[in-house]
Enzyme design. Structure first.
Site, PDB file in Angstrom:
ATOM      1  N   ASN A 155       3.309   4.993 -15.373  1.00 43.33           N
ATOM      2  CA  ASN A 155       2.287   5.834 -14.728  1.00 43.33           C
ATOM      3  C   ASN A 155       0.904   5.179 -14.621  1.00 43.33           C
ATOM      4  O   ASN A 155       0.363   5.095 -13.512  1.00 43.33           O
ATOM      5  CB  ASN A 155       2.184   7.195 -15.437  1.00 43.33           C
ATOM      6  CG  ASN A 155       3.471   8.000 -15.310  1.00 43.33           C
ATOM      7  OD1 ASN A 155       4.547   7.421 -15.209  1.00 43.33           O
ATOM      8  ND2 ASN A 155       3.387   9.318 -15.324  1.00 43.33           N
TER       9      ASN A 155
ATOM     10  N   ASN B  50       5.273  16.565 -19.282  1.00 41.77           N
ATOM     11  CA  ASN B  50       5.069  15.127 -19.507  1.00 41.77           C
ATOM     12  C   ASN B  50       4.132  14.940 -20.686  1.00 41.77           C
ATOM     13  O   ASN B  50       3.236  15.755 -20.911  1.00 41.77           O
ATOM     14  CB  ASN B  50       4.373  14.512 -18.286  1.00 41.77           C
ATOM     15  CG  ASN B  50       5.337  13.819 -17.349  1.00 41.77           C
ATOM     16  OD1 ASN B  50       6.546  13.738 -17.611  1.00 41.77           O
ATOM     17  ND2 ASN B  50       4.821  13.309 -16.257  1.00 41.77           N
TER      18      ASN B  50
ATOM     19  N   GLY C 224       8.294  23.670 -12.487  1.00 41.76           N
ATOM     20  CA  GLY C 224       8.327  25.097 -12.835  1.00 41.76           C
ATOM     21  C   GLY C 224       9.039  25.901 -11.755  1.00 41.76           C
ATOM     22  O   GLY C 224       9.899  26.744 -12.038  1.00 41.76           O
TER      23      GLY C 224
ATOM     24  N   ALA D 194      11.493  16.604  -8.460  1.00 39.48           N
ATOM     25  CA  ALA D 194      11.076  17.670  -7.540  1.00 39.48           C
ATOM     26  C   ALA D 194       9.659  17.410  -7.090  1.00 39.48           C
ATOM     27  O   ALA D 194       8.857  16.844  -7.833  1.00 39.48           O
ATOM     28  CB  ALA D 194      11.149  19.023  -8.235  1.00 39.48           C
TER      29      ALA D 194
ATOM     30  N   SER E 267       3.351  10.850 -11.149  1.00 36.64           N
ATOM     31  CA  SER E 267       2.545  12.064 -11.295  1.00 36.64           C
ATOM     32  C   SER E 267       1.076  11.713 -11.562  1.00 36.64           C
ATOM     33  O   SER E 267       0.169  12.407 -11.121  1.00 36.64           O
ATOM     34  CB  SER E 267       3.108  12.945 -12.418  1.00 36.64           C
ATOM     35  OG  SER E 267       3.235  12.189 -13.595  1.00 36.64           O
TER      36      SER E 267
ATOM     37  N   LYS F 108      10.811   9.155 -23.183  1.00 36.73           N
ATOM     38  CA  LYS F 108      10.148   9.574 -21.936  1.00 36.73           C
ATOM     39  C   LYS F 108       8.677   9.138 -21.971  1.00 36.73           C
ATOM     40  O   LYS F 108       8.131   8.643 -20.985  1.00 36.73           O
ATOM     41  CB  LYS F 108      10.297  11.095 -21.784  1.00 36.73           C
ATOM     42  CG  LYS F 108       9.533  11.721 -20.638  1.00 36.73           C
ATOM     43  CD  LYS F 108      10.367  11.761 -19.373  1.00 36.73           C
ATOM     44  CE  LYS F 108       9.787  12.632 -18.287  1.00 36.73           C
ATOM     45  NZ  LYS F 108       8.879  11.975 -17.400  1.00 36.73           N
TER      46      LYS F 108
ATOM     47  N   GLU G  23      -2.854  13.010 -17.005  1.00 35.56           N
ATOM     48  CA  GLU G  23      -2.255  13.294 -18.324  1.00 35.56           C
ATOM     49  C   GLU G  23      -2.391  12.095 -19.269  1.00 35.56           C
ATOM     50  O   GLU G  23      -1.683  12.016 -20.259  1.00 35.56           O
ATOM     51  CB  GLU G  23      -0.776  13.647 -18.128  1.00 35.56           C
ATOM     52  CG  GLU G  23      -0.598  14.922 -17.330  1.00 35.56           C
ATOM     53  CD  GLU G  23       0.857  15.193 -16.966  1.00 35.56           C
ATOM     54  OE1 GLU G  23       1.358  16.263 -17.316  1.00 35.56           O
ATOM     55  OE2 GLU G  23       1.478  14.330 -16.328  1.00 35.56           O
TER      56      GLU G  23
ATOM     57  N   ASN H 253       6.083   3.622  -7.573  1.00 32.49           N
ATOM     58  CA  ASN H 253       6.703   3.052  -8.787  1.00 32.49           C
ATOM     59  C   ASN H 253       7.389   1.707  -8.520  1.00 32.49           C
ATOM     60  O   ASN H 253       7.234   0.754  -9.276  1.00 32.49           O
ATOM     61  CB  ASN H 253       7.742   4.025  -9.358  1.00 32.49           C
ATOM     62  CG  ASN H 253       7.115   5.336  -9.798  1.00 32.49           C
ATOM     63  OD1 ASN H 253       5.889   5.448  -9.803  1.00 32.49           O
ATOM     64  ND2 ASN H 253       7.921   6.313 -10.165  1.00 32.49           N
TER      65      ASN H 253
ATOM     66  N   GLY I 178       4.411  24.769 -10.909  1.00 29.64           N
ATOM     67  CA  GLY I 178       4.279  23.572 -10.070  1.00 29.64           C
ATOM     68  C   GLY I 178       5.680  23.190  -9.589  1.00 29.64           C
ATOM     69  O   GLY I 178       6.573  24.047  -9.534  1.00 29.64           O
TER      70      GLY I 178
HETATM   71  O1  KPL Z   1       7.946  10.768 -14.960  1.00 30.90           O
HETATM   72  C1  KPL Z   1       7.485  10.100 -14.067  1.00 30.90           C
HETATM   73  C2  KPL Z   1       6.171  10.524 -13.527  1.00 30.90           C
HETATM   74  O2  KPL Z   1       5.809  10.181 -12.405  1.00 30.90           O
HETATM   75  O3  KPL Z   1       5.488  11.254 -14.262  1.00 30.90           O
HETATM   76  C3  KPL Z   1       8.209   8.858 -13.576  1.00 30.90           C
HETATM   77  C4  KPL Z   1       9.431   8.626 -14.441  1.00 30.90           C
HETATM   78  C5  KPL Z   1       7.304   7.658 -13.655  1.00 30.90           C
HETATM   79  C6  KPL Z   1       8.744   9.042 -12.186  1.00 30.90           C
HETATM   80  O4  KPL Z   1       7.766   9.037 -11.196  1.00 30.90           O
END
Ligand code: KPL
Length: 301
Positions: free
Chosen positions: A195, A106, A22, A131, A257, A187, A269, A205, A19
């Site tokens: 999210n 994540n 990656g 990215a 994401s 994280k 996720e 965000n 993705g």
């Molecule tokens: O890690 C992120 C995600 O979108 O999964 C953040 C830190 C919220 C950045 O968009």
């Protein structure tokens, strides 16, 4: 400019889950002279071309096809957390006791699912590189960040150091972190705070910061996460709300994401983000009503 195929396959890095992240690492590793093969959902027979856009312009990388019979010596796993078990199943017979695995995704909770593989050489990584992939053959390196590598099993510390040494040749900032568990939790905490809220309010965000109701919710999420994280790590974390607001501001135009997954009608996720937090909270006897509610709301969508 198109980079030539790399013929030295002794230390080939296989990327499981090409993705955005990656592909970003695949392009940088190949540019640094390492052989790289991409393992996608479907076997590919020809070469695969990826155009990488950075501050310095566009470069096309050409990846030789993966040979399904070739043993895997180095494996970078960047598939979504909930895809890990199935994706590994497809390459399992190519792993040996010597295979070095880097898990970079994540959420948390997949390291445990790797425990019955032929190899124990597993290190974990977390990155703040930004990215996105507007097309299957195009990756935009949107924001420079840092990548931290470490191990949850001290016997494999030397492997983490080796990954940092090899990956530093890419020009990306890659550092070893002896406290990687703390960094993974941090994280996770940020992902819990941002999210799901971007999904509930259907916004980028940064827009959470201009919404009083969303900010109030973010603060409650952070209070609960701090309790669970503090108890899990045996420390007293604080300042998570401030950190989550700072990350929302820094990534203000990002579509998280999770919101991207929802918009593409793909599985999110959430089970490995808020779901993992709640599993730990239950284990530690800590009530998290706000995160429980959020989990239900996201799963009901
Ligand atoms: O890690 C992120 C995600 O979108 O999964 C953040 C830190 C919220 C950045 O968009």
């Amino acid at each position: 400019m198109t980079a030539a195929l790399n013929k030295d396959t002794r230390n080939t890095w296989h990327i499981l889950g090409p993705g955005a992240i990656g592909c970003l690492f695949a392009c940088h590793l190949q540019q640094a002279g390492l052989a790289v093969r991409l393992i996608g959902r479907r076997p590919e027979h020809g070469v695969r071309r990826i155009r990488l856009n950075t501050d310095n312009g566009e470069q096309e990388q050409v990846f030789a096809p993966d040979h399904p019979a070739q043993p895997i010596t180095h494996l970078l796993i960047t598939v979504k957390a909930h895809q890990t078990t199935a994706a590994l199943q497809a390459v399992r017979q190519r792993l040996t006791a010597q295979t070095l695995i880097v898990l970079m995704q994540n959420g948390m909770g997949t390291w445990q699912a790797l425990q019955d593989l032929p190899t124990r050489r597993i290190v974990v990584a977390t990155t703040t590189e930004g990215a996105h992939r507007p097309a299957a053959d195009r990756v935009i390196h949107a924001g420079r960040g840092e990548t931290w590598v470490g191990t949850l099993d001290p016997r494999y510390q030397a492997d983490a150091a080796r990954v940092c040494r090899d990956w530093s040749a890419t020009g990306l900032v890659v550092e070893e972190d002896p406290e990687i568990l703390h960094r993974l939790w941090q994280k996770l905490a940020i992902n819990c705070a941002i999210n799901p809220l971007t999904v509930l309010y259907d916004c980028p965000n940064g827009a959470l910061l201009n919404n009083t109701e969303a900010l109030e919710l973010m603060q409650q999420v952070c209070r609960e996460v701090e309790q669970v994280m503090g108890s899990a790590l045996g420390e007293k974390p604080s300042g998570l709300f401030e950190l989550a607001k700072a990350v929302s501001a820094k990534t203000s135009s990002n579509i998280s994401s999770m919101l991207q997954d929802v918009r593409k009608q793909q599985q999110t996720e959430i089970d490995h983000i808020t779901g993992y937090l709640l599993d730990q909270a239950r284990r530690l006897g800590i009530a998290c009503p706000c995160n429980e509610r959020i989990l239900k709301q996201i799963k009901a969508r």
